[in-house]
Motif scaffolding. Structure first.
Motif, PDB file in Angstrom:
ATOM      1  N   LEU A 106       0.956  -1.210   0.041  1.00 38.88           N
ATOM      2  CA  LEU A 106      -0.134  -0.110   0.124  1.00 38.88           C
ATOM      3  C   LEU A 106       1.044   1.319  -0.012  1.00 38.88           C
ATOM      4  N   HIS A 107       0.387   2.350  -0.477  1.00 38.69           N
ATOM      5  CA  HIS A 107       1.018   3.561  -0.465  1.00 38.69           C
ATOM      6  C   HIS A 107       0.017   4.724  -0.474  1.00 38.69           C
ATOM      7  N   THR A 108       0.574   5.803   0.162  1.00 36.49           N
ATOM      8  CA  THR A 108      -0.592   7.154   0.265  1.00 36.49           C
ATOM      9  C   THR A 108      -1.078   7.380  -1.197  1.00 36.49           C
ATOM     10  N   GLY A 109      -2.369   7.493  -0.952  1.00 42.22           N
ATOM     11  CA  GLY A 109      -3.107   7.936  -2.229  1.00 42.22           C
ATOM     12  C   GLY A 109      -3.664   6.615  -2.863  1.00 42.22           C
ATOM     13  N   MET A 110      -3.531   5.555  -2.708  1.00 40.92           N
ATOM     14  CA  MET A 110      -3.984   4.371  -3.118  1.00 40.92           C
ATOM     15  C   MET A 110      -5.474   4.362  -3.113  1.00 40.92           C
ATOM     16  N   PHE A 111      -6.053   4.035  -4.124  1.00 46.52           N
ATOM     17  CA  PHE A 111      -7.609   3.797  -4.268  1.00 46.52           C
ATOM     18  C   PHE A 111      -7.825   2.360  -4.625  1.00 46.52           C
ATOM     19  N   TYR A 112      -8.772   1.829  -3.902  1.00 48.45           N
ATOM     20  CA  TYR A 112      -9.296   0.621  -4.363  1.00 48.45           C
ATOM     21  C   TYR A 112     -10.966   0.332  -3.873  1.00 48.45           C
ATOM     22  N   LEU A 113     -11.215  -0.619  -4.424  1.00 47.39           N
ATOM     23  CA  LEU A 113     -12.532  -1.227  -4.557  1.00 47.39           C
ATOM     24  C   LEU A 113     -12.582  -2.802  -4.129  1.00 47.39           C
ATOM     25  N   THR A 114     -13.685  -2.953  -3.283  1.00 46.97           N
ATOM     26  CA  THR A 114     -13.773  -4.476  -2.989  1.00 46.97           C
ATOM     27  C   THR A 114     -15.421  -4.487  -2.940  1.00 46.97           C
ATOM     28  N   GLY A 115     -15.786  -5.699  -2.808  1.00 49.89           N
ATOM     29  CA  GLY A 115     -17.109  -6.123  -3.087  1.00 49.89           C
ATOM     30  C   GLY A 115     -17.501  -7.558  -2.172  1.00 49.89           C
ATOM     31  N   PRO A 116     -18.650  -7.920  -2.292  1.00 47.50           N
ATOM     32  CA  PRO A 116     -19.139  -9.200  -1.681  1.00 47.50           C
ATOM     33  C   PRO A 116     -18.420 -10.146  -1.970  1.00 47.50           C
ATOM     34  N   GLN A 117     -18.045 -11.074  -0.973  1.00 50.84           N
ATOM     35  CA  GLN A 117     -17.165 -12.248  -1.058  1.00 50.84           C
ATOM     36  C   GLN A 117     -15.553 -11.992  -1.409  1.00 50.84           C
ATOM     37  N   VAL A 118     -15.186 -10.565  -1.405  1.00 52.05           N
ATOM     38  CA  VAL A 118     -13.740 -10.297  -1.386  1.00 52.05           C
ATOM     39  C   VAL A 118     -13.273  -9.980  -0.267  1.00 52.05           C
ATOM     40  N   LEU A 119     -12.196 -10.837   0.002  1.00 58.38           N
ATOM     41  CA  LEU A 119     -11.834 -10.923   1.442  1.00 58.38           C
ATOM     42  C   LEU A 119     -10.581 -10.189   1.210  1.00 58.38           C
ATOM     43  N   HIS A 120     -10.297  -9.137   2.176  1.00 49.91           N
ATOM     44  CA  HIS A 120      -9.028  -8.303   2.412  1.00 49.91           C
ATOM     45  C   HIS A 120      -8.551  -7.714   3.642  1.00 49.91           C
ATOM     46  N   GLN A 121      -7.631  -7.579   3.814  1.00 40.98           N
ATOM     47  CA  GLN A 121      -7.163  -6.805   4.969  1.00 40.98           C
ATOM     48  C   GLN A 121      -6.000  -5.951   4.735  1.00 40.98           C
ATOM     49  N   GLN A 122      -5.922  -5.030   5.691  1.00 41.14           N
ATOM     50  CA  GLN A 122      -4.684  -4.088   5.525  1.00 41.14           C
ATOM     51  C   GLN A 122      -3.737  -4.344   6.820  1.00 41.14           C
ATOM     52  N   ILE A 123      -2.580  -4.416   6.551  1.00 43.90           N
ATOM     53  CA  ILE A 123      -1.424  -4.224   7.651  1.00 43.90           C
ATOM     54  C   ILE A 123      -0.800  -3.053   7.643  1.00 43.90           C
ATOM     55  N   SER A 124      -0.707  -2.326   8.768  1.00 45.86           N
ATOM     56  CA  SER A 124      -0.135  -1.169   8.764  1.00 45.86           C
ATOM     57  C   SER A 124       1.240  -1.265   9.261  1.00 45.86           C
ATOM     58  N   ASP A 125       2.345  -0.379   8.927  1.00 44.31           N
ATOM     59  CA  ASP A 125       3.352  -0.253   9.422  1.00 44.31           C
ATOM     60  C   ASP A 125       3.562   0.581  10.570  1.00 44.31           C
ATOM     61  N   GLN A 126       3.721  -0.022  11.819  1.00 48.70           N
ATOM     62  CA  GLN A 126       3.731   0.707  13.037  1.00 48.70           C
ATOM     63  C   GLN A 126       4.525   2.027  13.039  1.00 48.70           C
ATOM     64  N   GLN A 127       5.725   2.098  12.145  1.00 48.66           N
ATOM     65  CA  GLN A 127       6.574   3.135  12.378  1.00 48.66           C
ATOM     66  C   GLN A 127       6.046   4.197  11.103  1.00 48.66           C
ATOM     67  N   ASP A 128       5.029   3.963  10.200  1.00 52.19           N
ATOM     68  CA  ASP A 128       4.632   4.741   9.053  1.00 52.19           C
ATOM     69  C   ASP A 128       3.250   4.550   9.022  1.00 52.19           C
ATOM     70  N   PRO A 129       2.481   4.578   9.958  1.00 58.57           N
ATOM     71  CA  PRO A 129       0.959   4.412   9.853  1.00 58.57           C
ATOM     72  C   PRO A 129       0.098   5.288   8.957  1.00 58.57           C
ATOM     73  N   MET A 130      -1.044   4.844   8.151  1.00 58.19           N
ATOM     74  CA  MET A 130      -1.587   5.508   7.174  1.00 58.19           C
ATOM     75  C   MET A 130      -3.013   5.702   7.640  1.00 58.19           C
ATOM     76  N   TYR A 131      -3.814   6.562   7.472  1.00 61.08           N
ATOM     77  CA  TYR A 131      -5.271   6.686   7.673  1.00 61.08           C
ATOM     78  C   TYR A 131      -6.058   6.091   6.291  1.00 61.08           C
ATOM     79  N   GLU A 132      -7.145   5.310   6.514  1.00 62.66           N
ATOM     80  CA  GLU A 132      -7.937   4.998   5.538  1.00 62.66           C
ATOM     81  C   GLU A 132      -9.223   5.417   5.552  1.00 62.66           C
TER      82      GLU A 132
END
Length: 243
Positions: free
Chosen positions: A8-34
């Motif tokens: 992931l990088h700052t400014g990234m845009f993504y779509l998810t939908g039904p039955q699409v499994l996803h998770q974000q793992i953030s770097d504790q040293q460089d957190p990002m808001y979603e």
């Protein structure tokens, strides 16, 4: 996402939908808001009978909506360049919601439609997905995506290189290799492309366009525009509107 992992990088845009499994793992040293926009899409029932003047366009709109949904459902769960700038419309919807501006509901509704249509167009145009092995090609696509997402800010080569966790000289070489121009030239050309679109579709002044598209002043935009396109912004707008 699904069985794959993607950076992931700052400014990234993504779509998810039904039955699409996803998770974000953030770097504790460089957190990002979603920022999230959750949408429930419900198919409408077509009305039978002859189409009246008041219903003009409804069937076309429903047919386009069905085609868009089919396109999105067929999209692979892999990163793709946001070549139709859907991210801009996400930010438009977010700003309307945050500021509670007059007509916010209509603005958000129109923005959501644009997000879905533009995401579907990427898939339809068979935009190549990010290469898994060629790291320079992969970095080039990440860099150009970041530039497009943030071109209106005072963007620097170092900032983009830092986002990719590589050196500025390495990024400059990558851009030269794939775009046959420097970072500054690529950024300036992209900004001018967006200015041309705004000149064609809005009545904003040169000063307003400069502030909107990352130029330091209206006079500098005027100079750069004429240097590259051979005409002034006002002349370009006049030419486009005569077509």
């Amino acid at each position: 996402m699904q069985e794959g992992s993607f950076p992931l990088h700052t400014g990234m845009f993504y779509l998810t939908g039904p039955q699409v499994l996803h998770q974000q793992i953030s770097d504790q040293q460089d957190p990002m808001y979603e920022l999230c926009l959750h949408v429930n899409i419900v198919p409408l029932e077509a009305e039978h009978g002859p189409e009246t003047p008041e219903d003009w366009g409804n069937r076309w709109e429903m047919a386009e909506a069905d085609a868009c949904m089919r396109q999105l459902q067929a999209m692979p769960a892999t990163p793709t360049l946001d070549s139709y700038n859907a991210m801009h419309w996400f930010l438009t919807a977010y700003q309307a919601w945050q500021e509670r501006e007059f007509g916010a509901f209509t603005t958000i509704r129109q923005a959501i439609i644009q997000i879905l249509l533009r995401a579907a167009r990427v898939h339809q145009s068979l935009q190549p997905t990010l290469p898994a092995r060629n790291m320079n090609a992969y970095r080039y696509q990440l860099a150009t995506q970041y530039i497009r997402d943030n071109y209106a800010s005072p963007l620097t080569l170092k900032e983009v290189a830092d986002e990719l966790r590589i050196g500025s000289r390495q990024l400059q070489r990558i851009i030269r290799e794939y775009a046959n121009e420097t970072f500054s030239s690529y950024l300036e050309h992209y900004r001018l492309t967006q200015v041309c679109l705004s000149l064609t579709h809005t009545d904003l002044t040169v000063k307003e366009l400069a502030a909107l598209h990352g130029f330091s002043s209206g006079s500098y935009l005027h100079y750069v525009f004429k240097k590259h396109l051979g005409v002034t912004p006002a002349h370009y707008r006049e030419q486009q509107r005569q077509k």
